[in-house]
Motif scaffolding. Structure first.
Motif, mmCIF file in Angstrom:
data_model
loop_
_atom_site.group_PDB
_atom_site.id
_atom_site.type_symbol
_atom_site.label_atom_id
_atom_site.label_comp_id
_atom_site.label_asym_id
_atom_site.label_seq_id
_atom_site.Cartn_x
_atom_site.Cartn_y
_atom_site.Cartn_z
ATOM 1 N N ALA A 118 0.878 -1.175 0.000
ATOM 2 C CA ALA A 118 0.000 0.000 0.000
ATOM 3 C C ALA A 118 0.910 1.218 0.000
ATOM 4 N N MET A 119 0.775 2.053 -1.023
ATOM 5 C CA MET A 119 1.665 3.196 -1.218
ATOM 6 C C MET A 119 0.847 4.474 -1.160
ATOM 7 N N LEU A 120 1.145 5.326 -0.170
ATOM 8 C CA LEU A 120 0.389 6.541 0.084
ATOM 9 C C LEU A 120 1.248 7.758 -0.245
ATOM 10 N N GLY A 121 0.634 8.772 -0.871
ATOM 11 C CA GLY A 121 1.377 9.992 -1.179
ATOM 12 C C GLY A 121 2.656 9.687 -1.916
ATOM 13 N N THR A 122 2.568 8.822 -2.909
ATOM 14 C CA THR A 122 3.767 8.323 -3.584
ATOM 15 C C THR A 122 3.889 8.896 -4.982
ATOM 16 N N THR A 123 5.068 8.802 -5.524
ATOM 17 C CA THR A 123 5.331 9.121 -6.926
ATOM 18 C C THR A 123 6.705 8.589 -7.262
ATOM 19 N N TYR A 124 6.991 8.515 -8.539
ATOM 20 C CA TYR A 124 8.335 8.190 -9.004
ATOM 21 C C TYR A 124 8.512 8.782 -10.392
ATOM 22 N N PRO A 125 9.663 9.428 -10.659
ATOM 23 C CA PRO A 125 10.726 9.767 -9.717
ATOM 24 C C PRO A 125 10.223 10.724 -8.619
ATOM 25 N N MET A 126 10.765 10.606 -7.419
ATOM 26 C CA MET A 126 10.384 11.488 -6.319
ATOM 27 C C MET A 126 11.451 12.589 -6.211
ATOM 28 N N LYS A 127 11.460 13.447 -7.223
ATOM 29 C CA LYS A 127 12.475 14.481 -7.302
ATOM 30 C C LYS A 127 12.186 15.628 -6.340
ATOM 31 N N VAL A 128 13.249 16.184 -5.801
ATOM 32 C CA VAL A 128 13.173 17.332 -4.894
ATOM 33 C C VAL A 128 13.908 18.487 -5.558
ATOM 34 N N SER A 129 13.299 19.646 -5.565
ATOM 35 C CA SER A 129 13.912 20.789 -6.244
ATOM 36 C C SER A 129 15.252 21.150 -5.611
ATOM 37 N N ASP A 130 16.139 21.706 -6.440
ATOM 38 C CA ASP A 130 17.447 22.130 -5.926
ATOM 39 C C ASP A 130 17.292 23.153 -4.805
ATOM 40 N N ALA A 131 16.307 24.032 -4.946
ATOM 41 C CA ALA A 131 16.109 25.070 -3.929
ATOM 42 C C ALA A 131 15.708 24.464 -2.593
ATOM 43 N N LEU A 132 14.820 23.476 -2.624
ATOM 44 C CA LEU A 132 14.387 22.855 -1.374
ATOM 45 C C LEU A 132 15.498 22.001 -0.772
ATOM 46 N N LEU A 133 16.260 21.315 -1.614
ATOM 47 C CA LEU A 133 17.408 20.560 -1.094
ATOM 48 C C LEU A 133 18.409 21.491 -0.410
ATOM 49 N N ALA A 134 18.675 22.618 -1.032
ATOM 50 C CA ALA A 134 19.628 23.566 -0.450
ATOM 51 C C ALA A 134 19.106 24.130 0.864
ATOM 52 N N THR A 135 17.807 24.414 0.918
ATOM 53 C CA THR A 135 17.227 24.933 2.158
ATOM 54 C C THR A 135 17.280 23.879 3.247
ATOM 55 N N ALA A 136 16.992 22.622 2.908
ATOM 56 C CA ALA A 136 17.065 21.548 3.899
ATOM 57 C C ALA A 136 18.484 21.382 4.421
ATOM 58 N N ARG A 137 19.465 21.606 3.564
ATOM 59 C CA ARG A 137 20.865 21.482 3.966
ATOM 60 C C ARG A 137 21.308 22.645 4.838
ATOM 61 N N ASP A 138 20.885 23.863 4.487
ATOM 62 C CA ASP A 138 21.442 25.054 5.108
ATOM 63 C C ASP A 138 20.545 25.697 6.161
ATOM 64 N N ASP A 139 19.253 25.417 6.102
ATOM 65 C CA ASP A 139 18.305 26.080 7.008
ATOM 66 C C ASP A 139 17.122 25.141 7.241
ATOM 67 N N GLU A 140 17.343 24.133 8.077
ATOM 68 C CA GLU A 140 16.345 23.075 8.251
ATOM 69 C C GLU A 140 15.022 23.603 8.790
ATOM 70 N N ASP A 141 15.059 24.575 9.669
ATOM 71 C CA ASP A 141 13.814 25.126 10.209
ATOM 72 C C ASP A 141 12.940 25.714 9.110
ATOM 73 N N THR A 142 13.558 26.423 8.190
ATOM 74 C CA THR A 142 12.786 26.997 7.083
ATOM 75 C C THR A 142 12.255 25.899 6.176
ATOM 76 N N ALA A 143 13.065 24.871 5.927
ATOM 77 C CA ALA A 143 12.606 23.747 5.097
ATOM 78 C C ALA A 143 11.406 23.060 5.731
ATOM 79 N N ILE A 144 11.424 22.908 7.040
ATOM 80 C CA ILE A 144 10.295 22.305 7.746
ATOM 81 C C ILE A 144 9.033 23.128 7.530
ATOM 82 N N ASP A 145 9.148 24.440 7.675
ATOM 83 C CA ASP A 145 7.974 25.302 7.483
ATOM 84 C C ASP A 145 7.461 25.217 6.045
ATOM 85 N N MET A 146 8.372 25.212 5.080
ATOM 86 C CA MET A 146 7.967 25.139 3.680
ATOM 87 C C MET A 146 7.200 23.848 3.396
ATOM 88 N N VAL A 147 7.771 22.721 3.811
ATOM 89 C CA VAL A 147 7.157 21.427 3.513
ATOM 90 C C VAL A 147 5.857 21.257 4.284
#
Length: 273
Positions: A118-147
């Motif tokens: 059973a697969m919920l909220g799924t997709t493939y490829p499950m790509k993450v934007s470069d901007a969101l990856l960078a925010t998750a790397r450099d500013d996790e609190d902001t990434a949490i709020d965005m997601v």
């Protein structure tokens, strides 16, 4: 329930019942920056209705020791090792978002060990934007709020939040913040990078022969309906259920998700008999 998996402490929630590997087993796998608690209603219901329940905390999440694993393939191997340690045979694997990819890869690696997916909220490829990856790397609190904003369809949720002062969005945000506090080693970035890098989904999906259920949120902005066609096309025998929710569909529409999972599990038991 505490275990030792590959030499490190691991935790799995069993829904308030002692785990019995002789019962039909449902394994719940959470998504990025989450833990077993996202399956609160669903895991408890199955545990009290004749199923063995294993709602895992992936390495580096919740009560399972880190470090967090860096790839979907590593997480699938860890999950299979945990199931072996518990003596689980032919479970229904239920995964949300990143957890859905882990379930898919585990089924691909050990098809004889998986009863259904059973697969919920799924997709493939499950790509993450470069901007969101960078925010998750450099500013996790902001990434949490965005997601957190993108994962919900509304700031107010009923009937899943009937009590005054209770907030689905607030609860999700606090859970992700707690994961950061427990594991400050850029957990969100590690999880997102694993989703972004996973490249075996098409081959894994093409190999799926077991019964499969897809549950999608009609208002999901993280894994929108248009992005799911590769998976649903590759697993053409899969049943698709849509619920009126965003990406965090287990908390926005917990009863609808439970109803879909219950009906699917019941159909598996009917096939067994």
């Amino acid at each position: 329930m505490k275990l030792d998996i590959k030499g490190k402490p691991a935790y799995a929630y069993t829904g308030g019942k002692a785990f019995d590997a002789m019962l039909p087993t449902v394994v719940f796998i959470h998504g990025a920056q989450n833990d077993h608690s996202v399956w609160g209603l669903q895991s408890r219901w199955f545990a009290h209705h004749g199923y063995g329940v294993v709602a895992v905390d992936l390495p580096g999440h919740g009560r399972s020791s880190g470090p967090a694993l860096a790839s979907v393939e590593e997480m699938a191997d860890w999950l299979l090792a945990l199931l072996d340690a518990l003596g689980v045979r032919k479970p229904l694997l239920v995964g949300h978002s990143m957890g859905s990819l882990i379930a898919l890869e585990a089924a691909h690696r050990a098809p004889g060990k998986v009863r259904a997916l059973a697969m919920l909220g799924t997709t493939y490829p499950m790509k993450v934007s470069d901007a969101l990856l960078a925010t998750a790397r450099d500013d996790e609190d902001t990434a949490i709020d965005m997601v957190n904003i993108w994962s919900h369809s509304s700031i107010a949720h009923k009937p899943s939040s009937p009590a005054p002062g209770f907030s689905v969005m607030g609860g999700a945000r606090r859970l992700m913040q707690r994961m950061s506090a427990l594991n400050p080693a850029r957990l969100f970035y590690t999880d997102f990078s694993a989703c972004n890098a996973y490249a075996n989904g098409e081959a894994a999906a093409a190999a799926v022969r077991c019964p499969t259920l897809f549950i999608f949120g009609k208002k999901d902005m993280m894994t929108p309906a248009r992005s799911t066609r590769l998976l649903t096309g590759a697993i053409a025998h899969g049943k698709v259920v849509q619920v009126d929710a965003g990406h965090s569909l287990m908390s926005e529409q917990p009863d609808a998700v439970l109803d879909a999972l219950d009906a699917f599990a019941l159909s598996l038991e009917e096939q067994r008999t």
